[in-house]
Design a protein around this motif. Sequence first.
Motif, PDB file in Angstrom:
ATOM      1  N   ILE A  34      15.310  61.122  77.145  1.00  0.00           N
ATOM      2  CA  ILE A  34      15.674  60.388  75.938  1.00  0.00           C
ATOM      3  C   ILE A  34      14.689  60.746  74.816  1.00  0.00           C
ATOM      4  O   ILE A  34      13.476  60.743  75.035  1.00  0.00           O
ATOM      5  N   PRO A  35      15.171  61.041  73.616  1.00  0.00           N
ATOM      6  CA  PRO A  35      14.275  61.432  72.517  1.00  0.00           C
ATOM      7  C   PRO A  35      13.277  60.338  72.143  1.00  0.00           C
ATOM      8  O   PRO A  35      13.548  59.139  72.309  1.00  0.00           O
ATOM      9  N   ASP A  36      12.132  60.755  71.623  1.00  0.00           N
ATOM     10  CA  ASP A  36      11.118  59.817  71.149  1.00  0.00           C
ATOM     11  C   ASP A  36      11.687  58.947  70.030  1.00  0.00           C
ATOM     12  O   ASP A  36      12.515  59.393  69.224  1.00  0.00           O
ATOM     13  N   GLY A  37      11.236  57.707  69.993  1.00  0.00           N
ATOM     14  CA  GLY A  37      11.633  56.802  68.923  1.00  0.00           C
ATOM     15  C   GLY A  37      12.833  55.936  69.247  1.00  0.00           C
ATOM     16  O   GLY A  37      13.104  54.960  68.534  1.00  0.00           O
ATOM     17  N   ILE A  38      13.559  56.254  70.310  1.00  0.00           N
ATOM     18  CA  ILE A  38      14.720  55.445  70.703  1.00  0.00           C
ATOM     19  C   ILE A  38      14.235  54.096  71.221  1.00  0.00           C
ATOM     20  O   ILE A  38      13.299  54.018  72.026  1.00  0.00           O
ATOM     21  N   THR A  39      14.882  53.000  70.770  1.00  0.00           N
ATOM     22  CA  THR A  39      14.494  51.662  71.227  1.00  0.00           C
ATOM     23  C   THR A  39      15.537  51.020  72.128  1.00  0.00           C
ATOM     24  O   THR A  39      15.231  50.039  72.809  1.00  0.00           O
ATOM     25  N   ARG A  40      16.770  51.568  72.130  1.00  0.00           N
ATOM     26  CA  ARG A  40      17.827  50.923  72.917  1.00  0.00           C
ATOM     27  C   ARG A  40      18.816  51.971  73.423  1.00  0.00           C
ATOM     28  O   ARG A  40      19.139  52.936  72.726  1.00  0.00           O
ATOM     29  N   LEU A  41      19.300  51.758  74.654  1.00  0.00           N
ATOM     30  CA  LEU A  41      20.435  52.515  75.182  1.00  0.00           C
ATOM     31  C   LEU A  41      21.641  51.588  75.148  1.00  0.00           C
ATOM     32  O   LEU A  41      21.615  50.508  75.748  1.00  0.00           O
ATOM     33  N   ASP A  42      22.700  51.983  74.459  1.00  0.00           N
ATOM     34  CA  ASP A  42      23.850  51.109  74.287  1.00  0.00           C
ATOM     35  C   ASP A  42      24.679  51.044  75.566  1.00  0.00           C
ATOM     36  O   ASP A  42      24.581  51.908  76.447  1.00  0.00           O
ATOM     37  N   TRP A  43      25.510  50.023  75.656  1.00  0.00           N
ATOM     38  CA  TRP A  43      26.396  49.882  76.796  1.00  0.00           C
ATOM     39  C   TRP A  43      27.302  51.107  76.916  1.00  0.00           C
ATOM     40  O   TRP A  43      27.822  51.615  75.930  1.00  0.00           O
ATOM     41  N   PHE A  44      27.472  51.577  78.149  1.00  0.00           N
ATOM     42  CA  PHE A  44      28.419  52.654  78.465  1.00  0.00           C
ATOM     43  C   PHE A  44      28.108  53.952  77.703  1.00  0.00           C
ATOM     44  O   PHE A  44      29.016  54.732  77.398  1.00  0.00           O
ATOM     45  N   VAL A  54      14.116  60.228  81.841  1.00  0.00           N
ATOM     46  CA  VAL A  54      12.776  60.009  81.288  1.00  0.00           C
ATOM     47  C   VAL A  54      12.957  59.352  79.933  1.00  0.00           C
ATOM     48  O   VAL A  54      13.749  59.813  79.110  1.00  0.00           O
ATOM     49  N   VAL A  55      12.236  58.249  79.705  1.00  0.00           N
ATOM     50  CA  VAL A  55      12.417  57.499  78.463  1.00  0.00           C
ATOM     51  C   VAL A  55      11.092  57.375  77.722  1.00  0.00           C
ATOM     52  O   VAL A  55      10.020  57.398  78.330  1.00  0.00           O
ATOM     53  N   PRO A  56      11.138  57.232  76.391  1.00  0.00           N
ATOM     54  CA  PRO A  56       9.903  57.049  75.615  1.00  0.00           C
ATOM     55  C   PRO A  56       9.393  55.620  75.731  1.00  0.00           C
ATOM     56  O   PRO A  56      10.135  54.702  76.100  1.00  0.00           O
ATOM     57  N   GLU A  57       8.134  55.420  75.396  1.00  0.00           N
ATOM     58  CA  GLU A  57       7.554  54.074  75.453  1.00  0.00           C
ATOM     59  C   GLU A  57       8.190  53.138  74.436  1.00  0.00           C
ATOM     60  O   GLU A  57       8.081  51.920  74.565  1.00  0.00           O
ATOM     61  N   THR A  58       8.872  53.696  73.430  1.00  0.00           N
ATOM     62  CA  THR A  58       9.509  52.861  72.413  1.00  0.00           C
ATOM     63  C   THR A  58      10.737  52.127  72.935  1.00  0.00           C
ATOM     64  O   THR A  58      11.196  51.163  72.317  1.00  0.00           O
ATOM     65  N   LEU A  59      11.281  52.550  74.089  1.00  0.00           N
ATOM     66  CA  LEU A  59      12.501  51.926  74.614  1.00  0.00           C
ATOM     67  C   LEU A  59      12.211  50.499  75.064  1.00  0.00           C
ATOM     68  O   LEU A  59      11.347  50.266  75.898  1.00  0.00           O
ATOM     69  N   THR A  60      12.957  49.543  74.511  1.00  0.00           N
ATOM     70  CA  THR A  60      12.744  48.135  74.847  1.00  0.00           C
ATOM     71  C   THR A  60      13.987  47.443  75.382  1.00  0.00           C
ATOM     72  O   THR A  60      13.883  46.339  75.925  1.00  0.00           O
ATOM     73  N   SER A  61      15.163  48.047  75.247  1.00  0.00           N
ATOM     74  CA  SER A  61      16.387  47.334  75.606  1.00  0.00           C
ATOM     75  C   SER A  61      17.388  48.260  76.273  1.00  0.00           C
ATOM     76  O   SER A  61      17.735  49.307  75.729  1.00  0.00           O
ATOM     77  N   LEU A  62      17.829  47.860  77.460  1.00  0.00           N
ATOM     78  CA  LEU A  62      18.896  48.556  78.181  1.00  0.00           C
ATOM     79  C   LEU A  62      19.277  47.698  79.365  1.00  0.00           C
ATOM     80  O   LEU A  62      18.583  46.739  79.707  1.00  0.00           O
ATOM     81  N   ILE A 103       6.797  47.080  86.472  1.00  0.00           N
ATOM     82  CA  ILE A 103       8.068  46.683  85.855  1.00  0.00           C
ATOM     83  C   ILE A 103       7.785  45.588  84.830  1.00  0.00           C
ATOM     84  O   ILE A 103       7.123  44.594  85.133  1.00  0.00           O
ATOM     85  N   LYS A 104       8.322  45.760  83.612  1.00  0.00           N
ATOM     86  CA  LYS A 104       8.123  44.763  82.561  1.00  0.00           C
ATOM     87  C   LYS A 104       9.366  43.907  82.336  1.00  0.00           C
ATOM     88  O   LYS A 104       9.244  42.745  81.936  1.00  0.00           O
ATOM     89  N   THR A 105      10.539  44.486  82.562  1.00  0.00           N
ATOM     90  CA  THR A 105      11.777  43.754  82.349  1.00  0.00           C
ATOM     91  C   THR A 105      12.675  43.898  83.564  1.00  0.00           C
ATOM     92  O   THR A 105      12.929  45.016  84.028  1.00  0.00           O
ATOM     93  N   ILE A 106      13.145  42.775  84.096  1.00  0.00           N
ATOM     94  CA  ILE A 106      14.216  42.782  85.093  1.00  0.00           C
ATOM     95  C   ILE A 106      15.485  42.543  84.288  1.00  0.00           C
ATOM     96  O   ILE A 106      15.710  41.464  83.759  1.00  0.00           O
TER      97      ILE A 106
END
Length: 317
Positions: A34-44, A54-62, A103-106
Amino acid sequence: MSNASDFVIEKGYLGNPDVVVVKKYTGTDPHVVIPDGITRLDWFCFNIPIESIVVPETLTSLDMRAFCDKGTAFADSDGFCKVGCHLVNYIGNAEVLQIPEGIKTITFCAIAGNKTLKKVIIPDSVEVIDNQAFSGCSALEEVLFTGNSQSLRKIEYGAFSGCENLTNIVIGSGVKLIEDYAFSGCVNLNKITCMSSNPPIIQSYYTFSNYSADLYVPNGCESSYESAEYWELFYNIIELGDASIDSMGSDDIIVTTIDNDIIIENAPIGSDIRIFSTDGILIKHKTTAENKHSIKVDIKGIYIVTIGNKSFKVMVK
């Protein structure tokens, strides 16, 4: 391996300039970065099974709905489907489940509907238990938090809804918000210990189903809970310093004191032992490795000892 041109990206998602969303993955490679700067992966957003990500540290929601197969293709040998520090799914059938450290988010429905899980151990790294994370886990009896339980900030909508065999939970001192229906349908939840001196926000009447449960709160905090919205609905609010010695104990486990030592006998191997002051501060924490343990405290006084889902009150004289 994927490249940046394989992603449809939307900046300013839902009018929020800080949210950058992957709306769709158009590539064909099952190994994704996943590219740097992405904060969310959308549904579907993934319509093919993804084998590694592999995800960036900026990802907070999925959550698992981002993946067409709910993330099962990248499950590890223990059945955990992890994306960075997010647990998105669990496909194992363990009765006792240790959530991996780090793990930070379940996430949404990560373990929902599991019919074999009886006990879950949640590490101190977890900050959020997301919507319906454990909903419908009908066999679940115990939820244990390791460490100082101060990292967990929020228990979201329906997180433990429908856990009809859950009898006891300790809510750590870091929790600030418990959302709607978090413990709805937990009809056998008869003991709640909330370690925060400031009552967490309860979002609505429907957060809990059983307001006749015993609610244990830190010493000196009974009036705060009695005047806090929705907490005041509990019939029996008990300060940890007011319960009689050993009144919360178990016939199987023996907790005694000798000088400044708290002696614990017959606790099951692997049990989580925590010792709190009566105002809810964690003093000691360890995991049992043998039948008998001696834990020294520095100051004489009253302590609350929790062992799994059982609690004891002892006096160190």
